[in-house]
Design a protein around this motif. Structure first.
Motif, PDB file in Angstrom:
ATOM      1  N   ALA A 156     -38.716  48.738 -22.899  1.00 53.03           N
ATOM      2  CA  ALA A 156     -39.496  49.356 -21.817  1.00 53.03           C
ATOM      3  C   ALA A 156     -40.983  49.129 -22.026  1.00 53.03           C
ATOM      4  N   GLN A 167     -41.687  45.477 -21.269  1.00 59.46           N
ATOM      5  CA  GLN A 167     -41.650  45.217 -19.823  1.00 59.46           C
ATOM      6  C   GLN A 167     -42.915  45.769 -19.132  1.00 59.46           C
ATOM      7  N   HIS A 168     -43.421  46.879 -19.681  1.00 59.93           N
ATOM      8  CA  HIS A 168     -44.634  47.449 -19.093  1.00 59.93           C
ATOM      9  C   HIS A 168     -45.781  46.446 -19.097  1.00 59.93           C
ATOM     10  N   PRO A 175     -44.214  42.781 -16.582  1.00 64.52           N
ATOM     11  CA  PRO A 175     -43.292  43.262 -15.542  1.00 64.52           C
ATOM     12  C   PRO A 175     -42.587  42.162 -14.762  1.00 64.52           C
ATOM     13  N   ASN A 176     -43.074  40.981 -14.791  1.00 64.40           N
ATOM     14  CA  ASN A 176     -42.469  39.911 -13.979  1.00 64.40           C
ATOM     15  C   ASN A 176     -41.588  38.966 -14.797  1.00 64.40           C
ATOM     16  N   ASP A 177     -41.450  39.214 -16.053  1.00 60.60           N
ATOM     17  CA  ASP A 177     -40.621  38.337 -16.890  1.00 60.60           C
ATOM     18  C   ASP A 177     -39.144  38.692 -16.663  1.00 60.60           C
ATOM     19  N   LEU A 178     -38.405  37.723 -16.151  1.00 59.09           N
ATOM     20  CA  LEU A 178     -36.983  37.963 -15.808  1.00 59.09           C
ATOM     21  C   LEU A 178     -36.157  38.334 -17.034  1.00 59.09           C
ATOM     22  N   ARG A 234     -36.925  41.891 -18.159  1.00 60.55           N
ATOM     23  CA  ARG A 234     -36.338  42.863 -17.244  1.00 60.55           C
ATOM     24  C   ARG A 234     -34.825  42.939 -17.415  1.00 60.55           C
ATOM     25  N   ASN A 260     -34.086  44.897 -20.610  1.00 63.39           N
ATOM     26  CA  ASN A 260     -34.385  46.305 -20.400  1.00 63.39           C
ATOM     27  C   ASN A 260     -33.315  46.964 -19.538  1.00 63.39           C
ATOM     28  N   PHE A 261     -32.851  46.266 -18.482  1.00 67.66           N
ATOM     29  CA  PHE A 261     -31.836  46.826 -17.593  1.00 67.66           C
ATOM     30  C   PHE A 261     -30.507  47.033 -18.340  1.00 67.66           C
ATOM     31  N   PHE A 272     -27.405  43.761 -12.836  1.00 65.52           N
ATOM     32  CA  PHE A 272     -28.700  43.059 -12.803  1.00 65.52           C
ATOM     33  C   PHE A 272     -28.540  41.679 -12.159  1.00 65.52           C
ATOM     34  N   GLU A 281     -30.403  40.613  -8.742  1.00 70.28           N
ATOM     35  CA  GLU A 281     -31.429  39.578  -8.797  1.00 70.28           C
ATOM     36  C   GLU A 281     -31.027  38.307  -8.066  1.00 70.28           C
TER      37      GLU A 281
END
Length: 439
Positions: free
Chosen positions: A22, A25-26, A29-32, A35, A38-39, A416, A420
Motif C-alpha cells: 500500500a 502504491q501510494h 499509483p499508476n504502476d500496474l 496495483r 496490492n489488490f 483484478f 483491468e
C-alpha cells in the motif's frame, strides 16, 4: 511449529506485505504490477481475517464480539450430547462391534492357550481340587435322604416290568445272554466234574435201588440178587457213565448253535415275555419296589454307597499316588479334549456362542458407552472442551485460515485481471454509452 502458529504467521506476513504494497502504491499509483500485488494482498488479508474470525468464533468471542460466537461453550450440552451420540450410535454401533468380535477366534485361542499349559492334564489338575473340595463338603446322610425321597416320589412312573423286557431284548441283541449261558455252562461243568458230584450220583442210584427193592416182590429181589452176584448191576460204573454223559451234555451246551442251547434261550425269552404280560407280576413288582424304597435299610444302604464312593474318590490308595477322582478326570478329560480339538463343527458353534453372549452383554450395556462420554465431557470446563476439540480438529481448522488467505489472494488476482482487462476497457464504456440512451 504447530499449525496455529503457522496460520498466525501467514496472516501476519500477508498483513505486513499488504502495508508495504500500500505504501509503495501510494508513491507509484499508476504502476500496474504494484496495483496487482496490492489488490491480491488486500484480498488475501480479507480472506485470512474472515476465516480467523470464523475459526476463533467457534471457541471464543473474537475481539469481544458476542453475536453468534463462542459456539462450543455456548452450546456445550448440545456438543456433549452430539459427541456421545456419535460415539455410541455411529463409531461404536452394535453391528460394527459384532463384526469385529466375530473375527476373534475365541475357541482357537482358548485351545492353543490350554495346549501350552498341558491340555487335558492341565484341565484335570485344575478341576480336581474344586471337585474334591465339593465332595468333601457333602454329607452322605443328607444326600442319601434326598436321593431316597426322590426315588420314592418318582417310583410310581417307573415301570420296571417293561424295563425288564427292554433290558432282556437289549441283553439278547448285545450277546450278554449268551455270555451268561456260557458262564452257567462253564460253572455247571466244573461242578459236575468234581468227585463230590460222582458221590452224589452214586447215592442217588442207591436210593433208587432201595426204593425198587422195597416196592418189588420176592421174585424181583431174588433176580436183583443174582444180577448183583454176577456183577450185572454196578452202581459205581453207572455213576461214572452218568457223570461222563452229563459232562458231554454240558460241553455241547457251550456251543451257541447247539439245539439244546437254542431251545433253552428261546424258552428263557418266552418265559420273560409271558412274565411281562402277567398282571400279577406287575402288581408284585410294584409292591416289591415300594416296599424296598420305603425300607429304612435302603436309605442306609444308599448312604453307605455314597460315603464309600466319596471316600474312594478323594483318598489315594497309597501315599503320593493320584486319587480315583484324579484318575477318572484325566481319563475323561483326555477323551473330551481330543474330541474338542478335532470337532470343528462344535468349535464353530462354541465360538458363535461366545460371540452371542458377549454381544448380548454389550447390547444390554451399550448405553454405558454414551454415558461414559457424557460424564467425561461434563467434567470439562469450557476451556478444556475447547482444547479437546482443538486437539482433534485444530490442525484442520488452522488450515482453513491458511487456505482463506490463499483463496482470497487467488480470487483477488482473478478479480483484478477481470477489472483491468475486461470490465474497465470493455464493459464499463459500453455501460456508459448505453445508460444515456435510456434516459
Amino acid at each position: 511449529m504447530n499449525y496455529h502458529k503457522k496460520a498466525n504467521l501467514t496472516l501476519a506476513t500477508v498483513f505486513i506485505l499488504f502495508i508495504g504494497a500500500a505504501v509503495i502504491q501510494h508513491y507509484n499509483p499508476n504502476d500496474l504490477k504494484i496495483r496487482l500485488v496490492n489488490f491480491v494482498l488486500e484480498a488475501a488479508l480479507v480472506g485470512g481475517i474472515a476465516d480467523w474470525f470464523a475459526v476463533t468464533a467457534i471457541f471464543q468471542k473474537p475481539l469481544g464480539w458476542g453475536f453468534h460466537t463462542a459456539l462450543i461453550p455456548r452450546n456445550r450440552e448440545k456438543v456433549i450430547e452430539a459427541v456421545a451420540s456419535m460415539v455410541q450410535s455411529e463409531l461404536l454401533r452394535m453391528d460394527l462391534i459384532r463384526q469385529k468380535i466375530e473375527k476373534v477366534p475365541f475357541m482357537d485361542s482358548f485351545i492353543k492357550y490350554l495346549d501350552r499349559k498341558g491340555g487335558s492334564e492341565y484341565l484335570a489338575e485344575k478341576l480336581a481340587p474344586y471337585l474334591q473340595g465339593y465332595l468333601e463338603k457333602q454329607a452322605p446322610d443328607q444326600l442319601a435322604k434326598k436321593l431316597s425321597a426322590y426315588l420314592q416320589a418318582n417310583a410310581q412312573v417307573w415301570n420296571l416290568a417293561v424295563r425288564l423286557q427292554a433290558g432282556s431284548r437289549w441283553a439278547l441283541n448285545k450277546g450278554y445272554i449268551d455270555q451268561g449261558l456260557d458262564q452257567i455252562a462253564e460253572g455247571l461243568w466244573d461242578k459236575a466234574s468234581q468227585v463230590e458230584t460222582r458221590q452224589i450220583i452214586v447215592k442217588y442210584l442207591e436210593k433208587i435201588k432201595q426204593e425198587k427193592v422195597s416196592n418189588g416182590g420176592a421174585i424181583f429181589r431174588t433176580l436183583l440178587g443174582f444180577v448183583e452176584m454176577s456183577d450185572g448191576l454196578n452202581l459205581d460204573e453207572a455213576a461214572d457213565a452218568l457223570q461222563v454223559e452229563l459232562l458231554l451234555t454240558l460241553s455241547r451246551l457251550k456251543d451257541h448253535n447247539n439245539p439244546l442251547r437254542l431251545s433253552l434261550k428261546d424258552k428263557l425269552m418266552e418265559e420273560i415275555e409271558l412274565l411281562i404280560k402277567d398282571p400279577e407280576f406287575f402288581t408284585w413288582v410294584d409292591t416289591w419296589k415300594e416296599s424296598v424304597l420305603a425300607d429304612p435299610l435302603t436309605e442306609r444302604f444308599i448312604e453307605t454307597v455314597i460315603s464309600t464312593a466319596i471316600k474312594s474318590a478323594i483318598t489315594p490308595s497309597k501315599t503320593m499316588e493320584p486319587t480315583v477322582l484324579e484318575h477318572l478326570l484325566k481319563h475323561y478329560m483326555a477323551k473330551i479334549w481330543h474330541n474338542l480339538k478335532n470337532d470343528q463343527a462344535f468349535c464353530q458353534e462354541a465360538n458363535s456362542f461366545f460371540v452371542d453372549i458377549l454381544c448380548r452383554v454389550i447390547y444390554n450395556e451399550h448405553h454405558v458407552i454414551g454415558n461414559m462420554v457424557r460424564e467425561t465431557l461434563a467434567e470439562y470446563t469450557d476451556q478444556d472442551l475447547n482444547q479437546f476439540v482443538q486437539d482433534k480438529a485444530g490442525n484442520d481448522l488452522q488450515w482453513i485460515r491458511i487456505n482463506g488467505s490463499m483463496i482470497g489472494g487467488f480470487v483477488g488476482l482473478i478479480l483484478f485481471l477481470f477489472l483491468e482487462f475486461i470490465y474497465n476497457p470493455f464493459v464499463m464504456p459500453a455501460l456508459m454509452n448505453y445508460i444515456p440512451q435510456i434516459y
